[in-house]
Scaffold this motif. Structure first.
Motif, PDB file in Angstrom:
ATOM      1  N   GLN A  35      -8.844   6.242  -6.339  1.00  0.00           N
ATOM      2  CA  GLN A  35      -7.682   5.409  -6.876  1.00  0.00           C
ATOM      3  C   GLN A  35      -7.128   6.064  -8.067  1.00  0.00           C
ATOM      4  N   PRO A  58      -6.509   0.589 -18.797  1.00  0.00           N
ATOM      5  CA  PRO A  58      -6.154  -0.839 -18.573  1.00  0.00           C
ATOM      6  C   PRO A  58      -5.133  -1.400 -19.231  1.00  0.00           C
TER       7      PRO A  58
ATOM      8  N   THR B  47      -4.013  -6.902 -15.753  1.00  0.00           N
ATOM      9  CA  THR B  47      -4.411  -5.883 -16.828  1.00  0.00           C
ATOM     10  C   THR B  47      -5.398  -6.509 -17.785  1.00  0.00           C
ATOM     11  N   LEU B  50      -8.639  -5.817 -15.909  1.00  0.00           N
ATOM     12  CA  LEU B  50      -9.059  -4.520 -16.104  1.00  0.00           C
ATOM     13  C   LEU B  50      -9.636  -4.211 -17.072  1.00  0.00           C
ATOM     14  N   SER B  51      -9.475  -4.729 -18.528  1.00  0.00           N
ATOM     15  CA  SER B  51      -9.892  -4.209 -19.792  1.00  0.00           C
ATOM     16  C   SER B  51     -11.337  -5.084 -20.068  1.00  0.00           C
ATOM     17  N   LEU B 253     -20.431  -5.888  -7.446  1.00  0.00           N
ATOM     18  CA  LEU B 253     -19.749  -5.173  -6.622  1.00  0.00           C
ATOM     19  C   LEU B 253     -18.318  -5.450  -6.413  1.00  0.00           C
ATOM     20  N   ALA B 256     -16.360  -4.587  -9.457  1.00  0.00           N
ATOM     21  CA  ALA B 256     -15.817  -3.207  -9.048  1.00  0.00           C
ATOM     22  C   ALA B 256     -14.853  -3.077  -7.996  1.00  0.00           C
ATOM     23  N   ALA B 257     -15.015  -3.664  -7.024  1.00  0.00           N
ATOM     24  CA  ALA B 257     -14.020  -3.555  -5.944  1.00  0.00           C
ATOM     25  C   ALA B 257     -12.695  -4.326  -6.176  1.00  0.00           C
ATOM     26  N   ARG B 259     -11.340  -4.117  -9.204  1.00  0.00           N
ATOM     27  CA  ARG B 259     -10.849  -3.126 -10.072  1.00  0.00           C
ATOM     28  C   ARG B 259     -10.126  -2.029  -9.302  1.00  0.00           C
ATOM     29  N   ASN B 260     -10.813  -1.703  -8.238  1.00  0.00           N
ATOM     30  CA  ASN B 260     -10.549  -0.453  -7.474  1.00  0.00           C
ATOM     31  C   ASN B 260      -8.950  -1.147  -6.556  1.00  0.00           C
ATOM     32  N   LEU B 263      -6.312  -1.172  -9.045  1.00  0.00           N
ATOM     33  CA  LEU B 263      -5.474   0.349  -9.182  1.00  0.00           C
ATOM     34  C   LEU B 263      -4.906   0.610  -7.817  1.00  0.00           C
ATOM     35  N   ARG B 264      -5.188   0.271  -6.852  1.00  0.00           N
ATOM     36  CA  ARG B 264      -4.585   0.647  -5.379  1.00  0.00           C
ATOM     37  C   ARG B 264      -3.309   0.121  -5.535  1.00  0.00           C
ATOM     38  N   ARG B 266      -1.398  -0.688  -8.004  1.00  0.00           N
ATOM     39  CA  ARG B 266      -0.539   0.211  -8.992  1.00  0.00           C
ATOM     40  C   ARG B 266       0.019   1.314  -8.341  1.00  0.00           C
ATOM     41  N   VAL B 267      -1.109   1.994  -7.590  1.00  0.00           N
ATOM     42  CA  VAL B 267      -0.830   3.238  -6.877  1.00  0.00           C
ATOM     43  C   VAL B 267       0.560   3.056  -5.939  1.00  0.00           C
ATOM     44  N   LEU B 270       3.710   2.442  -7.902  1.00  0.00           N
ATOM     45  CA  LEU B 270       4.191   3.591  -8.521  1.00  0.00           C
ATOM     46  C   LEU B 270       4.955   4.448  -7.289  1.00  0.00           C
TER      47      LEU B 270
END
Lengths: 58, 292
Positions: A35, A58, B47, B50-51, B253, B256-257, B259-260, B263-264, B266-267, B270
């Protein structure tokens, strides 16, 4: 530590659990790298978020 | 550790400011009946999440590793059971995974309410990312249960109520994962998955009480029961340490998942912006769009 006549069942149980946990951790770590890489590629092509901030931050 | 506390404090202060702004809006008359609940839900946004995870994950991973290592040591040091011998050591892996298989579905049920009632994006993310982790715990519970059952019961598998209801739980996890993949739009997939999750929650009490309601090969509850655990302390302590370690593993886990997944998304957003921009460029460059 002697595991007796059923040692193979006990050891297989622990190995199976460790394997599943290792696969989960690897999947999440690889997915994170993918990602981040995809976001960097898109940002490098000039597309930015509406907020103007980097998508990898972030 | 100091940095983490500072971040949490800052997070709370930001949330308190957001609540004050909502209250001010409420006084101005622009509120609706969901304001009060929304202020709680607003404490989590992608957001901020994530931080927070960037600081939190190393501590969670370290705590998980330490507790699991202590649990493994205590499990290895535990004495043999007078009836089951050394196979009792399988319990320290099997029982925490069986508990978590149900706990994860309960977490998903809570997030399903977040999706259906408040349509909160982080609730969708939480539900989607919990499913594969829950499926893994369920798989480990089934495999280790079979490996424990062979020497103790004389069979790897029996179609009794407990084993069958846990197998159904695994199939429901897999079904949910398939549903998420089948529907391309994440918000539509989230609503369908939330309904399925709520319906599937019916299976949780069936799994828990199956050993009481039906005559099964599986033993009745010996830890989470009215009247307290019947398990001896020499087995109970390693079991609880391992259960804490696996619960922390799930939290680590899952965070972390999530967070991924953020991000996915966001991809995806975009990429859609990129596609829109390129289609506008094509339209502007085509002769039909030029003035005569």
């Amino acid at each position: 530590m002697s595991l007796g006549p059923y040692a193979s069942f006990i050891v297989t149980s622990y190995i199976a659990a460790a394997l599943v946990v290792a696969l989960l951790v690897a999947w999440i770590a690889i997915d994170y790298c993918n990602q981040k890489r995809r976001l960097r590629e898109i940002e490098d092509s000039g597309v930015v978020r509406r907020s103007g901030r980097s998508a990898t931050e972030p | 550790m100091g940095g983490l506390l500072e971040l949490l404090l800052q997070h709370c202060l930001e949330s308190a400011t957001a609540i004050k702004e909502r209250e001010a809006a409420k006084v101005r008359g622009s509120s609706d009946r969901y304001w009060k609940a929304m202020t709680l839900i607003d404490l989590v946004n992608p957001t901020r999440f994530l931080s927070l995870t960037a600081r939190l994950l190393p501590f969670l991973a370290a705590a998980t590793t330490i507790i699991l290592l202590v649990g493994l040591y205590l499990s290895a040091a535990a004495p043999d059971d007078y009836q089951q011998g050394a196979t009792v050591k399988i319990m320290f892996i099997h029982v925490p995974n069986a508990w978590l298989s149900m706990f994860v579905w309960a977490v998903m049920t809570t997030t399903a309410l977040g999706t259906l009632v408040w349509r909160h994006p982080v609730a969708d993310v939480a539900a989607k990312t919990a499913a594969p982790i829950g499926a893994s715990f369920t798989l480990v519970a089934l495999v280790t249960g079979s490996l424990w059952g062979r020497p103790m019961w004389g069979t790897y598998w029996e179609w009794d109520a407990r084993l069958t209801s846990v197998l159904i739980l695994l199939l429901m996890y897999l079904g949910l994962m398939a549903l998420w993949r089948a529907v391309e739009d994440p918000s539509r997939a989230a609503r369908a998955a939330a309904v399925l999750t709520l319906v599937g929650a019916i299976n949780l009490p069936i799994i828990k009480f199956s050993v009481d309601w039906w005559n099964t090969l599986h033993q009745p509850a010996s830890v989470l029961r009215m009247g307290g655990p019947t398990l001896d302390r020499t087995f109970l302590i390693p079991l609880l340490v391992m259960a804490s370690g696996f619960t922390l593993l799930f939290v680590t886990l899952h965070v972390a998942a999530m967070r991924n997944e953020i991000l996915r998304r966001r991809v995806r957003a975009l990429q859609m912006m990129q596609a829109r921009a390129s289609s506008n460029d094509v339209r502007a460059a085509s002769p039909a769009s030029q003035p005569a």
